[in-house]
Scaffold this motif. Structure first.
Motif, PDB file in Angstrom:
ATOM      1  N   ILE A 216       0.845  -1.189   0.000  1.00 40.92           N
ATOM      2  CA  ILE A 216       0.000   0.000   0.000  1.00 40.92           C
ATOM      3  C   ILE A 216       0.878   1.235   0.000  1.00 40.92           C
ATOM      4  CG2 ILE A 216      -1.718   1.311   1.316  1.00 40.92           C
ATOM      5  CD1 ILE A 216      -2.603  -1.410   2.513  1.00 40.92           C
ATOM      6  N   TYR A 217       0.495   2.237  -0.788  1.00 43.32           N
ATOM      7  CA  TYR A 217       1.269   3.473  -0.869  1.00 43.32           C
ATOM      8  C   TYR A 217       0.360   4.688  -0.696  1.00 43.32           C
ATOM      9  CZ  TYR A 217       4.837   0.448  -2.902  1.00 43.32           C
ATOM     10  OH  TYR A 217       5.744  -0.564  -3.105  1.00 43.32           O
ATOM     11  N   ASN A 218       0.738   5.581   0.211  1.00 44.09           N
ATOM     12  CA  ASN A 218       0.116   6.902   0.270  1.00 44.09           C
ATOM     13  C   ASN A 218       0.666   7.739  -0.875  1.00 44.09           C
ATOM     14  OD1 ASN A 218      -1.370   6.383   2.598  1.00 44.09           O
ATOM     15  ND2 ASN A 218       0.206   7.206   3.963  1.00 44.09           N
ATOM     16  N   VAL A 219      -0.214   8.279  -1.672  1.00 40.90           N
ATOM     17  CA  VAL A 219       0.189   9.078  -2.837  1.00 40.90           C
ATOM     18  C   VAL A 219      -0.222  10.518  -2.563  1.00 40.90           C
ATOM     19  CG1 VAL A 219      -0.080   9.407  -5.323  1.00 40.90           C
ATOM     20  CG2 VAL A 219      -0.046   7.094  -4.348  1.00 40.90           C
ATOM     21  N   ALA A 220       0.754  11.311  -2.149  1.00 38.02           N
ATOM     22  CA  ALA A 220       0.454  12.670  -1.693  1.00 38.02           C
ATOM     23  C   ALA A 220       1.697  13.533  -1.773  1.00 38.02           C
ATOM     24  CB  ALA A 220      -0.061  12.636  -0.251  1.00 38.02           C
ATOM     25  N   ASP A 221       1.487  14.843  -1.667  1.00 35.52           N
ATOM     26  CA  ASP A 221       2.615  15.760  -1.609  1.00 35.52           C
ATOM     27  C   ASP A 221       3.136  15.839  -0.182  1.00 35.52           C
ATOM     28  OD1 ASP A 221       0.758  17.304  -0.267  1.00 35.52           O
ATOM     29  OD2 ASP A 221       0.642  18.882  -1.781  1.00 35.52           O
ATOM     30  N   ASP A 222       4.042  16.753   0.052  1.00 38.98           N
ATOM     31  CA  ASP A 222       4.729  16.816   1.355  1.00 38.98           C
ATOM     32  C   ASP A 222       4.137  17.847   2.308  1.00 38.98           C
ATOM     33  OD1 ASP A 222       6.508  14.863   0.537  1.00 38.98           O
ATOM     34  OD2 ASP A 222       7.990  16.303  -0.211  1.00 38.98           O
ATOM     35  N   GLU A 223       3.036  18.483   1.933  1.00 42.30           N
ATOM     36  CA  GLU A 223       2.518  19.544   2.788  1.00 42.30           C
ATOM     37  C   GLU A 223       1.001  19.545   2.835  1.00 42.30           C
ATOM     38  OE1 GLU A 223       2.520  24.422   3.050  1.00 42.30           O
ATOM     39  OE2 GLU A 223       4.269  23.426   2.211  1.00 42.30           O
ATOM     40  N   ALA A 224       0.451  18.982   3.894  1.00 43.23           N
ATOM     41  CA  ALA A 224      -0.989  19.093   4.123  1.00 43.23           C
ATOM     42  C   ALA A 224      -1.295  20.496   4.625  1.00 43.23           C
ATOM     43  CB  ALA A 224      -1.437  18.061   5.150  1.00 43.23           C
ATOM     44  N   CYS A 225      -2.358  21.096   4.099  1.00 38.53           N
ATOM     45  CA  CYS A 225      -2.680  22.470   4.491  1.00 38.53           C
ATOM     46  C   CYS A 225      -4.153  22.747   4.228  1.00 38.53           C
ATOM     47  CB  CYS A 225      -1.803  23.459   3.730  1.00 38.53           C
ATOM     48  SG  CYS A 225      -2.195  23.581   1.977  1.00 38.53           S
ATOM     49  N   PRO A 226      -4.683  23.849   4.757  1.00 36.00           N
ATOM     50  CA  PRO A 226      -6.073  24.218   4.470  1.00 36.00           C
ATOM     51  C   PRO A 226      -6.267  24.564   2.996  1.00 36.00           C
ATOM     52  CG  PRO A 226      -5.218  25.419   6.379  1.00 36.00           C
ATOM     53  CD  PRO A 226      -4.044  24.768   5.724  1.00 36.00           C
ATOM     54  N   SER A 227      -7.463  24.316   2.499  1.00 35.66           N
ATOM     55  CA  SER A 227      -7.742  24.610   1.086  1.00 35.66           C
ATOM     56  C   SER A 227      -7.591  26.087   0.780  1.00 35.66           C
ATOM     57  CB  SER A 227      -9.151  24.146   0.719  1.00 35.66           C
ATOM     58  OG  SER A 227     -10.122  24.821   1.508  1.00 35.66           O
ATOM     59  N   GLY A 228      -7.864  26.944   1.772  1.00 31.67           N
ATOM     60  CA  GLY A 228      -7.742  28.382   1.547  1.00 31.67           C
ATOM     61  C   GLY A 228      -6.333  28.813   1.219  1.00 31.67           C
ATOM     62  N   GLU A 263     -13.430  14.748   7.674  1.00 28.64           N
ATOM     63  CA  GLU A 263     -12.232  14.031   8.084  1.00 28.64           C
ATOM     64  C   GLU A 263     -10.999  14.900   7.906  1.00 28.64           C
ATOM     65  OE1 GLU A 263     -12.099  10.392   5.894  1.00 28.64           O
ATOM     66  OE2 GLU A 263     -13.930   9.597   6.828  1.00 28.64           O
ATOM     67  N   CYS A 264     -10.018  14.697   8.767  1.00 26.96           N
ATOM     68  CA  CYS A 264      -8.794  15.505   8.724  1.00 26.96           C
ATOM     69  C   CYS A 264      -7.606  14.608   9.048  1.00 26.96           C
ATOM     70  CB  CYS A 264      -8.903  16.643   9.739  1.00 26.96           C
ATOM     71  SG  CYS A 264      -7.470  17.744   9.782  1.00 26.96           S
ATOM     72  N   LYS A 265      -6.624  14.620   8.161  1.00 23.97           N
ATOM     73  CA  LYS A 265      -5.441  13.786   8.360  1.00 23.97           C
ATOM     74  C   LYS A 265      -4.291  14.323   7.531  1.00 23.97           C
ATOM     75  CE  LYS A 265      -7.874  10.431   6.655  1.00 23.97           C
ATOM     76  NZ  LYS A 265      -8.947  11.086   5.879  1.00 23.97           N
ATOM     77  N   ARG A 266      -3.095  13.917   7.882  1.00 19.60           N
ATOM     78  CA  ARG A 266      -1.894  14.202   7.106  1.00 19.60           C
ATOM     79  C   ARG A 266      -1.299  12.873   6.673  1.00 19.60           C
ATOM     80  NH1 ARG A 266      -2.143  18.290  10.996  1.00 19.60           N
ATOM     81  NH2 ARG A 266      -1.517  20.364  10.253  1.00 19.60           N
ATOM     82  N   LEU A 267      -0.935  12.745   5.407  1.00 25.38           N
ATOM     83  CA  LEU A 267      -0.431  11.471   4.912  1.00 25.38           C
ATOM     84  C   LEU A 267       1.085  11.404   5.004  1.00 25.38           C
ATOM     85  CD1 LEU A 267      -2.646  10.849   1.751  1.00 25.38           C
ATOM     86  CD2 LEU A 267      -3.023  10.127   4.106  1.00 25.38           C
ATOM     87  N   ASP A 268       1.580  10.329   5.602  1.00 31.35           N
ATOM     88  CA  ASP A 268       3.009  10.048   5.633  1.00 31.35           C
ATOM     89  C   ASP A 268       3.402   9.511   4.258  1.00 31.35           C
ATOM     90  OD1 ASP A 268       5.429   8.423   5.865  1.00 31.35           O
ATOM     91  OD2 ASP A 268       5.259   8.741   8.018  1.00 31.35           O
ATOM     92  N   THR A 269       4.378  10.136   3.611  1.00 34.52           N
ATOM     93  CA  THR A 269       4.748   9.759   2.236  1.00 34.52           C
ATOM     94  C   THR A 269       6.158   9.187   2.140  1.00 34.52           C
ATOM     95  OG1 THR A 269       5.467  12.039   1.788  1.00 34.52           O
ATOM     96  CG2 THR A 269       3.190  11.467   1.238  1.00 34.52           C
ATOM     97  N   ALA A 270       6.702   8.735   3.248  1.00 33.58           N
ATOM     98  CA  ALA A 270       8.078   8.227   3.226  1.00 33.58           C
ATOM     99  C   ALA A 270       8.212   6.996   2.329  1.00 33.58           C
ATOM    100  CB  ALA A 270       8.537   7.899   4.647  1.00 33.58           C
ATOM    101  N   ARG A 271       7.180   6.162   2.272  1.00 30.36           N
ATOM    102  CA  ARG A 271       7.307   4.885   1.560  1.00 30.36           C
ATOM    103  C   ARG A 271       7.504   5.061   0.064  1.00 30.36           C
ATOM    104  NH1 ARG A 271       3.196   0.199   3.112  1.00 30.36           N
ATOM    105  NH2 ARG A 271       4.599   0.176   4.910  1.00 30.36           N
TER     106      ARG A 271
END
Length: 296
Positions: A216-228, A263-271
């Motif tokens: 399984i892979y989290n596919v995301a950038d390195d910065e979770a932030c508000p949409s604004g 829902e609110c979360k930050r994805l770890d993308t190290a893998r």
């Protein structure tokens, strides 16, 4: 990081050949791959075939089934159609995969972080137990497990990719602002990751080079932030005034959008970096939006 030119060209079949798979398809076609896939409309068939893509009409409804000939020389499959109550139609409404796709060796299932449920803004890793808080997340989790299970004890490698909010050319905060459709939904503490569509392609290609069944892979950038933050930065690039924030409680949102904001979360993308060797071209929305503006 491997490039498409490192591949021995194969035949990729995409269930749901839309925005994400379409970008990848055009890249692979240039490298000698065959690409085919499904669309839900006659108009979609015409567009895909004009691009040199083998297209099949498939809505995932009762009675839908593709001819076995569609898979006779398929080597790779990407599945992205949202599952229904009966499961993923690419599994439930198709001939037996083991007999209809004898050359298949890699499957990528495009899922969602909704399988994790709400984490109160905490980081979530692929090894964390899923806990979907919505019917959408529960169906995706069931589909993930069904795909992996379908190819246990075979030579086919199935990988799961949990994609954060997808953006790219034609589908970005820049396009929303220019089209007068940008909104800032103000929900204090709400953050989420994004991913540029072309970084998704890079990650999928890297997995094809490094198959790992059941991974399984989290596919995301390195910065979770508000949409604004994203809308305001895009407005700055365009020298425009950003829209006024709309309080979440009074915002008119679709049921799916409201579920997303619950829902609110930050994805770890190290893998994706340590195992797949991926270096994101767009590690934050800033690089992505600047590129979209420069290429417009």
């Amino acid at each position: 990081m491997p490039s498409p030119s490192d591949f021995v060209p194969g035949h990729l079949f995409c269930f749901g050949l839309g925005y994400t798979c379409g970008r990848l398809a055009k890249l692979l076609l240039k490298q000698g791959w065959r690409v085919s896939g499904t669309t839900r409309s006659e108009e979609g068939l015409s567009v895909l075939r004009q691009d040199g893509i083998g297209a099949w009409l498939f809505g995932g409804n009762a009675g839908d089934m593709l001819d076995k000939a569609a898979f006779s020389d398929v080597t790779h499959v990407i599945a992205s159609i949202p599952p229904g109550e009966e499961g993923d139609p690419a599994l439930t409404k198709q001939p037996d995969w083991r007999s209809s796709a004898p050359l298949l060796r890699w499957v990528g299932y495009l899922s969602t972080p909704a399988v994790y449920g709400d984490r109160g803004g905490a980081f979530v890793h692929e090894d964390d137990d899923p806990n979907p808080g919505s019917a959408r997340g529960a169906r995706r989790l069931a589909a993930e497990r069904a795909w992996v299970s379908a190819f246990e004890d075979t030579d086919v490698s199935v990988q799961v990719f949990r994609l954060s909010g997808i953006y790219g050319p034609g589908r970005s905060a820049i396009d929303q602002l220019r089209g007068g459709k940008a909104r800032i939904i103000d929900k204090p503490g709400q953050v989420f990751n994004r991913i540029h569509v072309d970084d998704i392609g890079t990650i999928l290609m890297a997995s094809i080079q490094r198959p790992h069944h059941g991974r399984i892979y989290n596919v995301a950038d390195d910065e979770a932030c508000p949409s604004g933050d994203v809308i305001r930065y895009a407005a700055e690039l365009l020298d425009m005034e950003p829209p006024e924030p709309i309080p979440f409680d009074s915002a008119e949102l679709s049921p799916m959008a409201r579920s997303f904001y619950s829902e609110c979360k930050r994805l770890d993308t190290a893998r994706i970096k340590s195992e797949l060797g991926v270096e994101l071209a767009y590690p934050t929305y800033r690089e992505g939006l600047r590129s979209i503006l420069d290429d417009a």
